[in-house]
Write a protein that holds these residues in place. Structure first.
Motif, PDB file in Angstrom:
ATOM      1  N   GLN A 126      -4.119  -5.321 -17.838  1.00  0.00           N
ATOM      2  CA  GLN A 126      -3.730  -4.904 -16.495  1.00  0.00           C
ATOM      3  C   GLN A 126      -2.303  -5.291 -16.124  1.00  0.00           C
ATOM      4  OE1 GLN A 126      -6.711  -5.571 -13.492  1.00  0.00           O
ATOM      5  NE2 GLN A 126      -8.381  -5.153 -14.905  1.00  0.00           N
ATOM      6  N   VAL A 127      -1.660  -6.039 -16.986  1.00  0.00           N
ATOM      7  CA  VAL A 127      -0.295  -6.493 -16.704  1.00  0.00           C
ATOM      8  C   VAL A 127       0.690  -5.330 -16.563  1.00  0.00           C
ATOM      9  CG1 VAL A 127       1.679  -7.735 -17.706  1.00  0.00           C
ATOM     10  CG2 VAL A 127      -0.574  -8.823 -17.596  1.00  0.00           C
ATOM     11  N   PRO A 128       0.660  -4.306 -17.424  1.00  0.00           N
ATOM     12  CA  PRO A 128       1.640  -3.222 -17.262  1.00  0.00           C
ATOM     13  C   PRO A 128       1.603  -2.564 -15.881  1.00  0.00           C
ATOM     14  CG  PRO A 128       0.623  -3.092 -19.433  1.00  0.00           C
ATOM     15  CD  PRO A 128      -0.136  -4.130 -18.665  1.00  0.00           C
ATOM     16  N   ALA A 129       0.415  -2.283 -15.361  1.00  0.00           N
ATOM     17  CA  ALA A 129       0.319  -1.667 -14.031  1.00  0.00           C
ATOM     18  C   ALA A 129       0.792  -2.622 -12.948  1.00  0.00           C
ATOM     19  CB  ALA A 129      -1.124  -1.240 -13.755  1.00  0.00           C
ATOM     20  N   ALA A 130       0.467  -3.898 -13.094  1.00  0.00           N
ATOM     21  CA  ALA A 130       0.899  -4.889 -12.112  1.00  0.00           C
ATOM     22  C   ALA A 130       2.418  -5.053 -12.147  1.00  0.00           C
ATOM     23  CB  ALA A 130       0.202  -6.225 -12.382  1.00  0.00           C
ATOM     24  N   ARG A 131       2.978  -5.031 -13.334  1.00  0.00           N
ATOM     25  CA  ARG A 131       4.444  -5.134 -13.446  1.00  0.00           C
ATOM     26  C   ARG A 131       5.135  -3.921 -12.816  1.00  0.00           C
ATOM     27  NH1 ARG A 131       6.115  -7.427 -19.483  1.00  0.00           N
ATOM     28  NH2 ARG A 131       5.466  -9.606 -19.116  1.00  0.00           N
ATOM     29  N   ALA A 132       4.543  -2.766 -13.009  1.00  0.00           N
ATOM     30  CA  ALA A 132       5.142  -1.555 -12.431  1.00  0.00           C
ATOM     31  C   ALA A 132       5.202  -1.669 -10.913  1.00  0.00           C
ATOM     32  CB  ALA A 132       4.347  -0.324 -12.857  1.00  0.00           C
ATOM     33  N   LEU A 133       4.131  -2.186 -10.301  1.00  0.00           N
ATOM     34  CA  LEU A 133       4.135  -2.367  -8.850  1.00  0.00           C
ATOM     35  C   LEU A 133       5.142  -3.428  -8.441  1.00  0.00           C
ATOM     36  CD1 LEU A 133       2.980  -1.800  -6.036  1.00  0.00           C
ATOM     37  CD2 LEU A 133       1.221  -3.540  -6.511  1.00  0.00           C
ATOM     38  N   ALA A 134       5.200  -4.533  -9.173  1.00  0.00           N
ATOM     39  CA  ALA A 134       6.147  -5.601  -8.850  1.00  0.00           C
ATOM     40  C   ALA A 134       7.587  -5.088  -8.907  1.00  0.00           C
ATOM     41  CB  ALA A 134       5.960  -6.778  -9.802  1.00  0.00           C
ATOM     42  N   ALA A 135       7.877  -4.253  -9.897  1.00  0.00           N
ATOM     43  CA  ALA A 135       9.227  -3.684 -10.005  1.00  0.00           C
ATOM     44  C   ALA A 135       9.532  -2.782  -8.810  1.00  0.00           C
ATOM     45  CB  ALA A 135       9.364  -2.902 -11.308  1.00  0.00           C
ATOM     46  N   LYS A 136       8.547  -2.002  -8.364  1.00  0.00           N
ATOM     47  CA  LYS A 136       8.740  -1.157  -7.182  1.00  0.00           C
ATOM     48  C   LYS A 136       9.050  -2.005  -5.954  1.00  0.00           C
ATOM     49  CE  LYS A 136       5.712   2.774  -8.345  1.00  0.00           C
ATOM     50  NZ  LYS A 136       4.484   3.486  -7.910  1.00  0.00           N
ATOM     51  N   THR A 174       0.829  -1.204   0.000  1.00  0.00           N
ATOM     52  CA  THR A 174       0.000   0.000   0.000  1.00  0.00           C
ATOM     53  C   THR A 174       0.866   1.258   0.000  1.00  0.00           C
ATOM     54  OG1 THR A 174      -1.779  -1.149   1.172  1.00  0.00           O
ATOM     55  CG2 THR A 174      -1.812   1.256   1.219  1.00  0.00           C
ATOM     56  N   GLU A 175       1.952   1.236   0.777  1.00  0.00           N
ATOM     57  CA  GLU A 175       2.857   2.388   0.833  1.00  0.00           C
ATOM     58  C   GLU A 175       3.533   2.643  -0.509  1.00  0.00           C
ATOM     59  OE1 GLU A 175       5.496   1.448   4.002  1.00  0.00           O
ATOM     60  OE2 GLU A 175       4.002   1.818   5.572  1.00  0.00           O
ATOM     61  N   LEU A 176       3.647   1.605  -1.332  1.00  0.00           N
ATOM     62  CA  LEU A 176       4.250   1.752  -2.656  1.00  0.00           C
ATOM     63  C   LEU A 176       3.216   2.130  -3.721  1.00  0.00           C
ATOM     64  CD1 LEU A 176       6.762  -1.253  -2.689  1.00  0.00           C
ATOM     65  CD2 LEU A 176       7.278   1.173  -2.398  1.00  0.00           C
ATOM     66  N   GLY A 177       1.967   2.340  -3.287  1.00  0.00           N
ATOM     67  CA  GLY A 177       0.936   2.757  -4.230  1.00  0.00           C
ATOM     68  C   GLY A 177       0.084   1.637  -4.770  1.00  0.00           C
ATOM     69  N   GLY A 178       0.266   0.419  -4.253  1.00  0.00           N
ATOM     70  CA  GLY A 178      -0.537  -0.698  -4.724  1.00  0.00           C
ATOM     71  C   GLY A 178      -1.944  -0.682  -4.164  1.00  0.00           C
ATOM     72  N   ARG A 179      -2.889  -1.215  -4.936  1.00  0.00           N
ATOM     73  CA  ARG A 179      -4.274  -1.316  -4.489  1.00  0.00           C
ATOM     74  C   ARG A 179      -4.498  -2.714  -3.921  1.00  0.00           C
ATOM     75  NH1 ARG A 179      -6.474  -0.758  -9.036  1.00  0.00           N
ATOM     76  NH2 ARG A 179      -6.972   1.455  -9.048  1.00  0.00           N
ATOM     77  N   THR A 180      -5.135  -2.801  -2.758  1.00  0.00           N
ATOM     78  CA  THR A 180      -5.428  -4.084  -2.120  1.00  0.00           C
ATOM     79  C   THR A 180      -6.922  -4.151  -1.790  1.00  0.00           C
ATOM     80  OG1 THR A 180      -5.159  -3.362   0.188  1.00  0.00           O
ATOM     81  CG2 THR A 180      -3.150  -3.967  -1.012  1.00  0.00           C
ATOM     82  N   ALA A 181      -7.358  -5.319  -1.350  1.00  0.00           N
ATOM     83  CA  ALA A 181      -8.703  -5.429  -0.787  1.00  0.00           C
ATOM     84  C   ALA A 181      -8.741  -4.625   0.508  1.00  0.00           C
ATOM     85  CB  ALA A 181      -9.018  -6.899  -0.502  1.00  0.00           C
ATOM     86  N   PRO A 182      -9.918  -4.128   0.918  1.00  0.00           N
ATOM     87  CA  PRO A 182      -9.996  -3.480   2.234  1.00  0.00           C
ATOM     88  C   PRO A 182      -9.638  -4.507   3.305  1.00  0.00           C
ATOM     89  CG  PRO A 182     -12.194  -3.905   1.357  1.00  0.00           C
ATOM     90  CD  PRO A 182     -11.227  -4.190   0.253  1.00  0.00           C
ATOM     91  N   PHE A 183      -8.842  -4.101   4.294  1.00  0.00           N
ATOM     92  CA  PHE A 183      -8.397  -5.091   5.277  1.00  0.00           C
ATOM     93  C   PHE A 183      -8.300  -4.486   6.668  1.00  0.00           C
ATOM     94  CE2 PHE A 183      -4.532  -3.096   3.628  1.00  0.00           C
ATOM     95  CZ  PHE A 183      -3.776  -2.856   4.760  1.00  0.00           C
ATOM     96  N   GLY A 184      -8.540  -5.336   7.637  1.00  0.00           N
ATOM     97  CA  GLY A 184      -8.339  -5.010   9.039  1.00  0.00           C
ATOM     98  C   GLY A 184      -7.487  -6.086   9.672  1.00  0.00           C
ATOM     99  N   PHE A 185      -7.127  -5.881  10.928  1.00  0.00           N
ATOM    100  CA  PHE A 185      -6.233  -6.814  11.604  1.00  0.00           C
ATOM    101  C   PHE A 185      -6.780  -7.104  12.994  1.00  0.00           C
ATOM    102  CE2 PHE A 185      -2.105  -7.687  13.913  1.00  0.00           C
ATOM    103  CZ  PHE A 185      -1.834  -8.877  13.257  1.00  0.00           C
ATOM    104  N   ALA A 186      -6.793  -8.377  13.372  1.00  0.00           N
ATOM    105  CA  ALA A 186      -7.307  -8.772  14.682  1.00  0.00           C
ATOM    106  C   ALA A 186      -6.361  -9.759  15.343  1.00  0.00           C
ATOM    107  CB  ALA A 186      -8.692  -9.401  14.548  1.00  0.00           C
ATOM    108  N   GLU A 187      -5.912  -9.412  16.537  1.00  0.00           N
ATOM    109  CA  GLU A 187      -5.063 -10.324  17.311  1.00  0.00           C
ATOM    110  C   GLU A 187      -5.851 -11.045  18.402  1.00  0.00           C
ATOM    111  OE1 GLU A 187      -0.712  -9.005  17.709  1.00  0.00           O
ATOM    112  OE2 GLU A 187      -1.833  -7.131  17.974  1.00  0.00           O
ATOM    113  N   THR A 188      -7.025 -10.510  18.749  1.00  0.00           N
ATOM    114  CA  THR A 188      -7.855 -11.084  19.800  1.00  0.00           C
ATOM    115  C   THR A 188      -9.309 -11.091  19.359  1.00  0.00           C
ATOM    116  OG1 THR A 188      -8.295  -8.948  20.869  1.00  0.00           O
ATOM    117  CG2 THR A 188      -6.284 -10.126  21.553  1.00  0.00           C
TER     118      THR A 188
END
Length: 361
Positions: free
Chosen positions: A229-239, A112-126
């Protein structure tokens, strides 16, 4: 540069290590496998095997001294003990890549910090944190253990009407990332090789179909929905590769959506969806990983055929080898595993097409 005749250490004894060892032998290298198992698919085809736990510092140091470079075929090798290796011999890729990939929440935040788009996510430890994580992810959602889950293990789906806390316990009751569902047209992977000098080469992206959380089939070329969509995905992978100063083969998996590629997960290693490259590309992912970690020039990654399809052989499916070999177009790879358990990858078969359908030679 680490010349042919040198010894490559491989941490992990599975089928990926087996195929790495075979590729290394073709280039004149010896492979030395370190794994907790006395016998392993990789050990069967390697020059030497050390049977030791990944946290055994003395064994790791002795292993490193016997090698000229060390790599891994499994991303869940414990990171902390790797200090015993890093001070003795080059370790490629760096442990930083393992650190990121071993924690799903760190991985998502990193991308995400590199500009990638992800699914919405949360984190739970308990249990108490599950509701807040669900509020971010939405419903339906999938709960994934933050560490160690793979091939659908350590996961549970939350559908409308379900008790999210009960599903969290179903996924192991351990720290977990909770991801909202992504509406997608197809799944695909971006696999690259990066040299110590920063040269990057990509293979064609395979369209992947999963069954029960396990990869079933990978096909190249991918559908038009993916290709755009491969060009955008490759750009993120390179980052990602550049940020990690990565050396070797790196894989990122994506969903093709109406809004563009959505990052799913990464693997700091050769990948199941790249097995087709053994017969279908000019240079396989396994050979280019060896080339990269040894500082050799990278090989051509273009398709060497019109199309290729790789199908995993899971459990009892591997017993169908006589019929598979009866088709001369099939390339069969069995991993030397002696028990065909449900969900266990026993091998794969690749079929390549040299000409477009309907074209006669």
């Amino acid at each position: 540069m680490i010349p042919p005749g040198s010894t490559i250490g491989i941490m992990g004894g599975g089928q990926l290590g087996r195929m790495l060892s075979l590729a290394a032998a073709q280039l004149g290298y010896r492979c030395h496998v370190l794994a907790p198992e006395a016998t392993s698919p990789a050990g069967e085809v390697s020059a030497e095997t050390t049977c030791a736990d990944y946290s055994d510092s003395a064994a790791l140091a002795a292993f490193a001294k016997a090698c000229d470079v060390v790599t891994y075929e499994w991303e869940n090798v414990p990171v902390a003990p790797l200090d015993c290796i890093a001070g003795i011999v080059p370790l490629r890729p760096s442990p930083r890549a393992l650190e990121v990939a071993q924690s799903r929440i760190d991985e998502k935040r990193f991308v995400t910090e590199l500009g990638g788009r992800t699914a919405p996510f949360g984190f739970a430890e308990t249990e108490a944190e599950v509701a807040a994580a669900m509020a971010v992810a939405g419903c339906p959602a999938i709960i994934k253990s933050n560490r160690m889950g793979y091939d659908g293990k350590g996961q549970a789906r939350v559908m409308p009407g379900d008790d999210p806390v009960a599903r969290w316990h179903e996924a192991g009751g351990v720290p977990a990332i909770i991801e909202g569902f992504v509406t997608f047209e197809a799944e695909f992977s971006v696999i690259l090789a990066r040299s110590p000098q920063g040269e990057i080469r990509f293979w064609d992206s395979a369209e992947n179909v999963h069954v029960g959380g396990i990869l079933d089939v990978s096909t190249v070329p991918a559908s038009a929905a993916i290709e755009t969509q491969v060009p955008a995905a490759r750009a993120l992978a390179a980052k990602v590769a550049e940020k990690l100063d990565y050396v070797g083969v790196l894989t990122l998996e994506f969903f093709a959506t109406a809004e563009g590629p959505v990052f799913n997960e990464m693997a700091p290693r050769v990948h199941n969806s790249g097995h087709w490259t053994i017969e279908g590309a000019f240079t396989s992912q396994f050979e280019n990983h060896i080339r990269a970690i040894c500082g050799l020039p990278l090989g051509e990654t273009a398709l060497a055929c019109h199309a290729a399809e790789m199908r995993n052989l899971i459990g009892e499916a591997a017993h169908g080898w006589p019929e598979l070999l009866g088709n001369p177009a099939n390339h069969l790879h069995l991993y030397g595993k002696h028990r065909a358990l449900p969900g266990r990858k026993m091998g794969h078969v690749t079929r390549i097409t040299l000409e477009p359908q309907g074209v006669q030679s």
